[in-house]
Design a protein around this motif. Structure first.
Motif, PDB file in Angstrom:
ATOM      1  N   ASP A  69      16.077   4.333 -28.419  1.00 19.26           N
ATOM      2  CA  ASP A  69      17.564   4.246 -28.150  1.00 19.26           C
ATOM      3  C   ASP A  69      17.804   5.400 -26.918  1.00 19.26           C
ATOM      4  N   LEU A  70      17.303   6.341 -27.124  1.00 25.18           N
ATOM      5  CA  LEU A  70      17.430   7.401 -26.276  1.00 25.18           C
ATOM      6  C   LEU A  70      17.096   6.942 -24.816  1.00 25.18           C
ATOM      7  N   SER A  71      15.578   6.508 -24.735  1.00 33.83           N
ATOM      8  CA  SER A  71      15.200   6.143 -23.384  1.00 33.83           C
ATOM      9  C   SER A  71      15.988   5.055 -22.927  1.00 33.83           C
ATOM     10  N   ALA A  72      16.354   3.918 -23.756  1.00 37.16           N
ATOM     11  CA  ALA A  72      17.010   2.679 -23.155  1.00 37.16           C
ATOM     12  C   ALA A  72      18.267   3.105 -22.460  1.00 37.16           C
ATOM     13  N   TRP A  73      19.162   3.989 -23.206  1.00 36.56           N
ATOM     14  CA  TRP A  73      20.501   4.420 -23.043  1.00 36.56           C
ATOM     15  C   TRP A  73      20.350   5.382 -21.495  1.00 36.56           C
ATOM     16  N   PHE A 112      23.640  -0.810 -28.211  1.00 33.93           N
ATOM     17  CA  PHE A 112      22.149  -0.313 -28.464  1.00 33.93           C
ATOM     18  C   PHE A 112      21.940  -0.216 -30.045  1.00 33.93           C
ATOM     19  N   GLY A 113      20.994   0.796 -30.374  1.00 41.05           N
ATOM     20  CA  GLY A 113      20.748   0.945 -31.958  1.00 41.05           C
ATOM     21  C   GLY A 113      19.809  -0.255 -32.312  1.00 41.05           C
ATOM     22  N   HIS A 114      18.826  -0.045 -33.183  1.00 41.15           N
ATOM     23  CA  HIS A 114      17.938  -0.825 -34.021  1.00 41.15           C
ATOM     24  C   HIS A 114      17.559  -0.329 -35.187  1.00 41.15           C
ATOM     25  N   PHE A 157      23.481  11.819 -30.419  1.00 43.51           N
ATOM     26  CA  PHE A 157      22.388  11.820 -29.304  1.00 43.51           C
ATOM     27  C   PHE A 157      22.036  13.177 -28.871  1.00 43.51           C
ATOM     28  N   ASP A 158      23.113  14.211 -28.619  1.00 42.55           N
ATOM     29  CA  ASP A 158      22.869  15.428 -28.140  1.00 42.55           C
ATOM     30  C   ASP A 158      21.833  16.229 -29.237  1.00 42.55           C
ATOM     31  N   GLY A 179      26.736   2.322 -18.940  1.00 41.97           N
ATOM     32  CA  GLY A 179      25.941   2.748 -17.755  1.00 41.97           C
ATOM     33  C   GLY A 179      24.919   3.657 -18.089  1.00 41.97           C
ATOM     34  N   PRO A 180      23.834   3.644 -17.593  1.00 43.65           N
ATOM     35  CA  PRO A 180      22.693   4.936 -17.966  1.00 43.65           C
ATOM     36  C   PRO A 180      23.241   6.104 -17.974  1.00 43.65           C
ATOM     37  N   GLY A 181      22.979   6.613 -19.358  1.00 44.88           N
ATOM     38  CA  GLY A 181      23.384   8.073 -19.741  1.00 44.88           C
ATOM     39  C   GLY A 181      24.858   8.162 -19.728  1.00 44.88           C
ATOM     40  N   GLU A 182      25.645   7.301 -19.554  1.00 42.87           N
ATOM     41  CA  GLU A 182      27.185   7.478 -19.644  1.00 42.87           C
ATOM     42  C   GLU A 182      27.674   7.514 -21.318  1.00 42.87           C
ATOM     43  N   PRO A 183      28.293   8.513 -21.496  1.00 42.55           N
ATOM     44  CA  PRO A 183      28.698   8.667 -22.922  1.00 42.55           C
ATOM     45  C   PRO A 183      29.208   7.219 -23.501  1.00 42.55           C
TER      46      PRO A 183
END
Ligand code: APR
Ligand code: ZN
Length: 398
Positions: free
Chosen positions: A63-67, A81-83, A383-384, A30-34
């Motif tokens: 990746d950050l924006s999509a996540w 994710f990841g590219h 990510f942090d 889910g969006p922003g979920e670990p």
């Protein structure tokens, strides 16, 4: 480590060929979920597809924006994710001729089918079938996924690639084989070559292919993440005489100094508009400005920092919908131009192998871009680091 013998064609797939592989992946629910580290199923490659064992993957702002799920139309879960990554071909589907088991490859989110009217046109690196598409989440040929949870639920793909997983399946149009450099082995280079998969090619290519920065020119780079610093490094390699770095995080300046940045501007240090300060520093404006922050106000500053008459602004940042360009049409009469750059204008399949050779020959210096390396289990911490602006690129290994 599996893949010790990459490049030689001796990779031992341990009988995984044509079978479903069970492996580790970082799955987003889910969006922003670990991210959840779990076992997933990776199905064999279909016709014209390649299954890759990922060696390294890194995290890019996209990746950050999509996540975070900023763009609702692009949300799809569960998803891998990841590219930006590098890896070894584990097996190829029917019809794949340019790669074989054991080859060292990098995935590209902006593919090249080599057959569509765009691929046949020298003026663009867009591809009709495999161009970058944030909404695409399944494989092209059958609309299905090659990943599933252990209980059989489909896991969606991301940006033609999906690399936060030990194994992934990608269409061969989005996989580039990197050849050893003459007699030289690829091994010492694989970490830095990983960055060619996105950030470095995007930045250096924007300076070389999209802007065609010339020797002695003046340049301003807005946003000094990996993409912006790669632009600076590309401009340095081309012999630009002044490269002004603009960032609200002064820590980025320290890093930027080693990558060609000659002057710094922190917008928060001065009440005057950034473009006024840059015009003053350059006698009217820079020849080339690059927006690498994904912010409309920054884009306007970048545009107005370019010299009247010939200044060119290159847009690299990703801007969420429904925003429109922050310029008045009449402002174009002053002779400034603006253009977008995707994947640095490189046609991935046909031009990236040569760029990789140039990188291995030291034309651009890439070692300093990798600031951290962590096991994939620590992906949430990685990510942090990006969110806090502490990392340029953090490599994750499996
Ligand atoms: N003015 C100047 N710099 C800014 C501003 C601003 N208003 N806002 C953010 N920045 C800087 C950040 O401090 C950071 O150093 O922009 C930089 C962005 O870097 P990263 O987050 O590391 O992103 P990066 O991976 O380099 O990507 C940059 O290109 O591909 C796109 O989606 C990506 O929009 C993103 C951009
Ligand atoms: Zn990227």
């Amino acid at each position: 480590m599996a893949g010790e013998e990459f490049g030689t064609g001796n990779f031992n797939p341990n009988d995984t060929k044509r079978k479903t592989i069970t492996c580790k992946a970082a799955v987003a629910y889910g969006p922003g979920e670990p991210f959840v580290l779990e076992r997933v199923l990776v199905h064999p490659p279909h016709r014209m597809e390649v299954r890759i064992k990922i060696l390294f993957t890194s995290i890019c702002h996209t990746d950050l924006s999509a996540w975070q799920g900023k763009n609702e139309a692009q949300r799809a879960y569960p998803r891998i994710f990841g590219h930006e990554a590098s890896g070894i071909v584990e097996s190829v589907g029917e019809g794949v001729r340019d790669m074989k088991e054991g080859d060292f490859v990098v995935p590209i989110f902006n593919g090249e089918c080599e057959e569509c009217k765009y691929c046949k046109c020298e003026k663009t690196n867009k591809c009709e079938r495999f161009g970058v598409d944030g909404e695409k989440k399944v494989m092209d040929c059958d609309g299905a996924t090659r990943f599933s949870t252990m209980d059989g639920k489909p896991i969606f793909h991301f940006l033609n690639t999906s690399t936060f997983t030990e194994y992934t399946v990608i269409n061969s149009a989005c996989v580039v084989k990197i050849h050893p450099n003459g007699d030289r082995d690829l091994k010492p280079y694989i970490k830095t070559l990983t960055l060619l998969s996105c950030g470095i090619s995007t930045g250096v290519g924007a300076a070389w292919n999209t802007a065609n920065v010339h020797s002695g020119s003046t340049v301003a780079v807005f946003g000094l993440g990996a993409v912006g610093l790669a632009v600076a490094e590309g401009a340095r390699a081309r012999g630009a005489s002044k490269i002004i770095g603009v960032d609200i995080n002064s820590d980025k300046f320290i890093k930027g100094r080693g990558m060609g940045i000659t002057d710094f501007v922190n917008p928060r240090d001065d009440e005057r508009a950034v473009y006024e300060r840059i015009r003053e520093m350059t006698g009217g404006g820079v020849d080339y400005s690059f927006e690498c922050a994904g912010n409309l106000n920054v884009l306007r500053d970048a545009f107005l920092s370019a010299h009247e008459g010939w200044g060119l602004t290159v847009l690299l940042g990703i801007h969420s919908s429904p925003n429109l360009l922050p310029i008045h049409p009449m402002e174009l009469f002053q002779g400034r131009r603006m253009v977008g750059s995707v994947f640095g204008g490189f046609k991935g399949k046909t031009q990236l192998p040569h760029f990789a050779q140039e990188c291995m020959n030291g034309v651009v210096k890439l070692d300093d871009f990798i600031t951290h390396e962590l096991p994939v289990e620590e992906i949430n911490e990685a990510f942090d680091l990006l969110v806090a602006g502490k990392s340029l690129r953090c490599l994750l290994h499996f």
